[in-house]
Design a protein around this motif. Structure first.
Motif, PDB file in Angstrom:
ATOM      1  N   LYS A 174       0.828  -1.209   0.000  1.00 51.18           N
ATOM      2  CA  LYS A 174       0.000   0.000   0.000  1.00 51.18           C
ATOM      3  C   LYS A 174       0.864   1.261   0.000  1.00 51.18           C
ATOM      4  O   LYS A 174       0.571   2.222  -0.713  1.00 51.18           O
ATOM      5  CB  LYS A 174      -0.932   0.015   1.214  1.00 51.18           C
ATOM      6  N   GLU A 175       1.934   1.258   0.813  1.00 53.38           N
ATOM      7  CA  GLU A 175       2.825   2.415   0.877  1.00 53.38           C
ATOM      8  C   GLU A 175       3.481   2.667  -0.484  1.00 53.38           C
ATOM      9  O   GLU A 175       3.556   3.812  -0.943  1.00 53.38           O
ATOM     10  CB  GLU A 175       3.931   2.186   1.906  1.00 53.38           C
ATOM     11  N   VAL A 176       3.927   1.609  -1.119  1.00 56.99           N
ATOM     12  CA  VAL A 176       4.591   1.752  -2.414  1.00 56.99           C
ATOM     13  C   VAL A 176       3.593   2.242  -3.467  1.00 56.99           C
ATOM     14  O   VAL A 176       3.906   3.134  -4.266  1.00 56.99           O
ATOM     15  CB  VAL A 176       5.241   0.417  -2.841  1.00 56.99           C
TER      16      VAL A 176
ATOM     17  N   THR B 176       0.974   4.067  -2.979  1.00 57.57           N
ATOM     18  CA  THR B 176       0.683   5.469  -2.699  1.00 57.57           C
ATOM     19  C   THR B 176       1.822   6.358  -3.188  1.00 57.57           C
ATOM     20  O   THR B 176       1.592   7.415  -3.762  1.00 57.57           O
ATOM     21  CB  THR B 176       0.464   5.669  -1.178  1.00 57.57           C
ATOM     22  N   SER B 177       3.054   5.916  -2.996  1.00 59.59           N
ATOM     23  CA  SER B 177       4.197   6.723  -3.420  1.00 59.59           C
ATOM     24  C   SER B 177       4.314   6.825  -4.934  1.00 59.59           C
ATOM     25  O   SER B 177       4.898   7.763  -5.451  1.00 59.59           O
ATOM     26  CB  SER B 177       5.493   6.165  -2.826  1.00 59.59           C
ATOM     27  N   TRP B 178       3.766   5.861  -5.652  1.00 57.32           N
ATOM     28  CA  TRP B 178       3.816   5.881  -7.120  1.00 57.32           C
ATOM     29  C   TRP B 178       2.680   6.688  -7.741  1.00 57.32           C
ATOM     30  O   TRP B 178       2.708   6.969  -8.921  1.00 57.32           O
ATOM     31  CB  TRP B 178       3.775   4.475  -7.679  1.00 57.32           C
ATOM     32  N   SER B 179       1.656   6.987  -6.956  1.00 56.48           N
ATOM     33  CA  SER B 179       0.514   7.686  -7.556  1.00 56.48           C
ATOM     34  C   SER B 179       0.575   9.180  -7.310  1.00 56.48           C
ATOM     35  O   SER B 179       1.358   9.723  -6.659  1.00 56.48           O
ATOM     36  CB  SER B 179      -0.786   7.125  -7.030  1.00 56.48           C
TER      37      SER B 179
END
Length: 79
Positions: free
Chosen positions: A72-74, A76-79
């Motif tokens: 989920k963290e990854v 979020t960081s890509w969007s």
């Protein structure tokens, strides 16, 4: 999916990808990937090594919940 934390810098999972599957008869079969192609693993001695390596990878991997949170963290960081 199993995620190995970056802090675990060296482990048997880095040797290369492999797959283990259990047949209807309860026996194991494996498949190893190399840069030149794949190889079926069906010798008991080799399967024992792959099963041991799989358990080693699992013992280092994040828990199911930790993996979901990291994904989920990854995302979020890509969007």
């Amino acid at each position: 999916m199993h995620v190995i934390p970056a802090e675990v810098s060296v482990h048997v999972g880095l040797v290369g990808p492999f797959v283990l599957a259990r047949g209807d008869d309860g026996g194991w079969i494996g498949h190893r990937e190399t840069q030149l192609g794949g190889m079926v693993v069906d010798r008991d001695e080799d399967l024992a090594i792959l099963l041991s390596r799989w358990e080693s990878v699992r013992s280092e991997a994040l828990t199911h919940r930790q993996t979901i949170e990291l994904v989920k963290e990854v995302m979020t960081s890509w969007s």
